[in-house]
Design an enzyme around this catalytic site. Structure first.
Site, mmCIF file in Angstrom:
data_model
loop_
_atom_site.group_PDB
_atom_site.id
_atom_site.type_symbol
_atom_site.label_atom_id
_atom_site.label_comp_id
_atom_site.label_asym_id
_atom_site.label_seq_id
_atom_site.Cartn_x
_atom_site.Cartn_y
_atom_site.Cartn_z
ATOM 1 N N SER A 100 30.391 3.966 -8.718
ATOM 2 C CA SER A 100 31.374 3.934 -9.797
ATOM 3 C C SER A 100 32.040 2.614 -8.744
ATOM 4 O O SER A 100 32.404 2.371 -8.596
ATOM 5 C CB SER A 100 32.672 5.689 -9.201
ATOM 6 N N LYS A 175 33.677 7.123 -16.759
ATOM 7 C CA LYS A 175 33.989 7.544 -15.258
ATOM 8 C C LYS A 175 35.077 7.707 -14.653
ATOM 9 O O LYS A 175 35.970 8.432 -14.068
ATOM 10 C CB LYS A 175 32.851 7.043 -14.259
ATOM 11 N N LYS A 243 40.246 5.652 -4.397
ATOM 12 C CA LYS A 243 39.478 5.065 -4.805
ATOM 13 C C LYS A 243 39.067 4.290 -6.524
ATOM 14 O O LYS A 243 39.356 3.778 -7.038
ATOM 15 C CB LYS A 243 38.099 4.287 -3.720
HETATM 16 P P1 NAD Z 1 28.870 5.952 1.429
HETATM 17 O O1 NAD Z 1 29.498 5.143 2.086
HETATM 18 O O2 NAD Z 1 28.091 7.123 1.390
HETATM 19 O O3 NAD Z 1 27.260 5.037 1.164
HETATM 20 C C1 NAD Z 1 27.258 3.284 0.360
HETATM 21 C C2 NAD Z 1 25.917 3.082 0.840
HETATM 22 O O4 NAD Z 1 25.737 2.159 0.537
HETATM 23 C C3 NAD Z 1 25.916 2.956 2.455
HETATM 24 O O5 NAD Z 1 24.187 3.085 3.499
HETATM 25 C C4 NAD Z 1 25.663 1.543 3.094
HETATM 26 O O6 NAD Z 1 25.547 0.909 4.352
HETATM 27 C C5 NAD Z 1 25.032 1.184 1.750
HETATM 28 N N1 NAD Z 1 25.923 -0.602 1.969
HETATM 29 C C6 NAD Z 1 26.998 -0.745 1.322
HETATM 30 N N2 NAD Z 1 27.414 -2.035 1.650
HETATM 31 C C7 NAD Z 1 26.199 -2.482 1.039
HETATM 32 C C8 NAD Z 1 25.857 -3.732 0.884
HETATM 33 N N3 NAD Z 1 25.994 -4.578 0.578
HETATM 34 N N4 NAD Z 1 24.149 -3.421 0.909
HETATM 35 C C9 NAD Z 1 23.254 -2.678 0.458
HETATM 36 N N5 NAD Z 1 23.390 -2.018 1.165
HETATM 37 C C10 NAD Z 1 25.227 -1.728 1.612
HETATM 38 O O7 NAD Z 1 28.814 6.475 -0.190
HETATM 39 P P2 NAD Z 1 27.700 7.378 -1.084
HETATM 40 O O8 NAD Z 1 29.256 8.642 -1.402
HETATM 41 O O9 NAD Z 1 26.678 7.691 -1.566
HETATM 42 O O10 NAD Z 1 29.484 6.627 -2.759
HETATM 43 C C11 NAD Z 1 28.241 5.448 -4.116
HETATM 44 C C12 NAD Z 1 29.017 5.844 -5.106
HETATM 45 O O11 NAD Z 1 29.024 6.894 -5.465
HETATM 46 C C13 NAD Z 1 30.199 5.549 -4.331
HETATM 47 O O12 NAD Z 1 31.205 4.199 -5.695
HETATM 48 C C14 NAD Z 1 30.992 6.861 -5.317
HETATM 49 O O13 NAD Z 1 32.499 6.598 -5.517
HETATM 50 C C15 NAD Z 1 29.990 6.972 -6.010
HETATM 51 N N6 NAD Z 1 30.382 9.285 -6.322
HETATM 52 C C16 NAD Z 1 30.636 9.938 -4.491
HETATM 53 C C17 NAD Z 1 30.444 11.030 -5.161
HETATM 54 C C18 NAD Z 1 30.438 11.966 -3.637
HETATM 55 O O14 NAD Z 1 30.914 12.700 -3.450
HETATM 56 N N7 NAD Z 1 30.361 11.032 -2.133
HETATM 57 C C19 NAD Z 1 30.363 11.223 -6.452
HETATM 58 C C20 NAD Z 1 30.018 10.580 -7.043
HETATM 59 C C21 NAD Z 1 29.405 9.334 -6.747
#
Ligand code: NAD
Length: 306
Positions: A100, A175, A243
């Site tokens: 997102s 979104k 965010k």
């Molecule tokens: P998270 O922080 O758990 O996971 C992100 C992953 O990306 C981590 O494993 C981190 O190590 C990795 N990462 C960060 N920077 C990096 C880079 N430069 N290169 C490679 N890997 C990298 O986040 P999440 O909860 O999985 O969310 C991911 C996306 O999905 C976000 O944009 C969030 O807004 C969206 N989202 C989350 C939810 C939720 O409930 N958690 C729901 C809908 C949408």
């Protein structure tokens, strides 16, 4: 393994890990990368997982890359930053960004990719970690129809509803609108219920009535039970919702659209963060109102026993 049959997957966090696991359960071969590689070793079907040491190593082995990263700077860095995918993917490759992020940033990245004949679609999700685990996410997709069709099989493994919203950036726009509305919705319910309880009404009775009235909304259906149980373990955190609200404000600025309610709601969410409560469930926003009114929106029997 014929590596060009493999799919690249970058970002194995709360969402990415179960989504990648579902692709593996469906028989796909993955080349994965994350700055924290511990998770990659925990993926199922390791015989079909190649752990890449860099984005470059990943990009050389695949023609489709899925991204599930936290926010705009991470996606920008992964695609157009130093050693980004743009340098090492072949012409004709497809990037599917499921993170997102800002719709404006998405369009900027896409313009750079066009110069290299690399296609991109934005495909953010709703449905949270539960939807990611069960493969029931809703995907909102922006990009060329041909690219949407190309991605559909993969997205259907991870999601239940896949909707093409228009050109590149449209998925992110939808979104952002959803997140803006859910945040305003949550605050309006918090304000109303604080007033109602201060006025002496049982919140469960108020909920039952309003579920049949014009105030009925997602927050009342989904979040009020959490509030009544005083269970503020996440769920969807204040930090993540803040965010998304920030993204709405950024895009509002880019497009010169005033966002009055969103701005106020942003300050309320930031107040929770300033209090060190960013890790709580987003329903905790009601506690700001409760503190000012000196009441708690809690089940009556629970209130009596306390
Ligand atoms: P998270 O922080 O758990 O996971 C992100 C992953 O990306 C981590 O494993 C981190 O190590 C990795 N990462 C960060 N920077 C990096 C880079 N430069 N290169 C490679 N890997 C990298 O986040 P999440 O909860 O999985 O969310 C991911 C996306 O999905 C976000 O944009 C969030 O807004 C969206 N989202 C989350 C939810 C939720 O409930 N958690 C729901 C809908 C949408």
């Amino acid at each position: 393994m014929n590596n060009k049959n493999s799919i690249g997957f970058i970002g194995l966090g709360v969402m990415g890990f179960p989504m990648a696991s579902n692709l593996l359960h469906a028989g796909k071969e993955l080349v994965v990368f994350d700055i924290n590689l511990e998770q990659a070793a925990q993926l199922p079907f390791q015989e079909r997982v190649t752990i890449a040491d860099s984005k470059e190593e990943l990009a050389k082995q695949v023609d489709i890359v899925l991204l599930m990263l936290p926010n705009s700077p991470h996606v920008k860095e992964a695609i157009t930053g130093d050693d980004g995918l743009i340098e090492s993917l072949s012409a004709g490759a497809l990037i599917i960004d499921m993170s997102s992020i800002s719709s404006t940033v998405t369009k900027e990245i896409n313009e750079e990719l066009e110069g290299k004949n690399i296609d991109m679609i934005d495909a953010p999700v709703s449905g949270g970690q539960t939807g990611a685990v069960h493969g029931t996410l809703t995907f909102m997709v922006g990009g060329k129809k041909g690219n949407y069709d190309q991605a559909l099989d993969l997205l259907q493994i991870m999601g239940g509803k896949i909707i093409h919203c228009g050109e590149v950036g449209s998925g992110q726009t939808v979104k952002i609108v959803n997140q803006l509305m859910s945040a305003v919705n949550l605050v309006s319910m918090s304000e109303g219920f604080t007033l109602g309880v201060k006025g002496g009404v049982d919140p469960e009775i108020m909920r039952e009535v309003i579920l049949n009235g014009s105030g009925k909304c997602w927050a009342l259906e989904d979040r009020m039970p959490v509030i009544l149980d005083r269970d503020f373990d996440p769920g969807f955190t204040v930090d993540l919702h803040t965010k998304d609200i920030s993204l709405a404000l950024e895009v509002g600025k880019d497009l010169q659209v005033p966002l009055y309610a969103t701005s106020l709601v942003h300050e309320l969410f930031k107040t929770l963060q300033a209090k060190g409560e960013g890790g709580k469930d987003n329903a905790a926003v009601i506690t700001l109102y409760e503190a000012l009114a000196e009441i708690e929106v809690v089940k009556r029997n629970k209130a009596v026993s306390q």
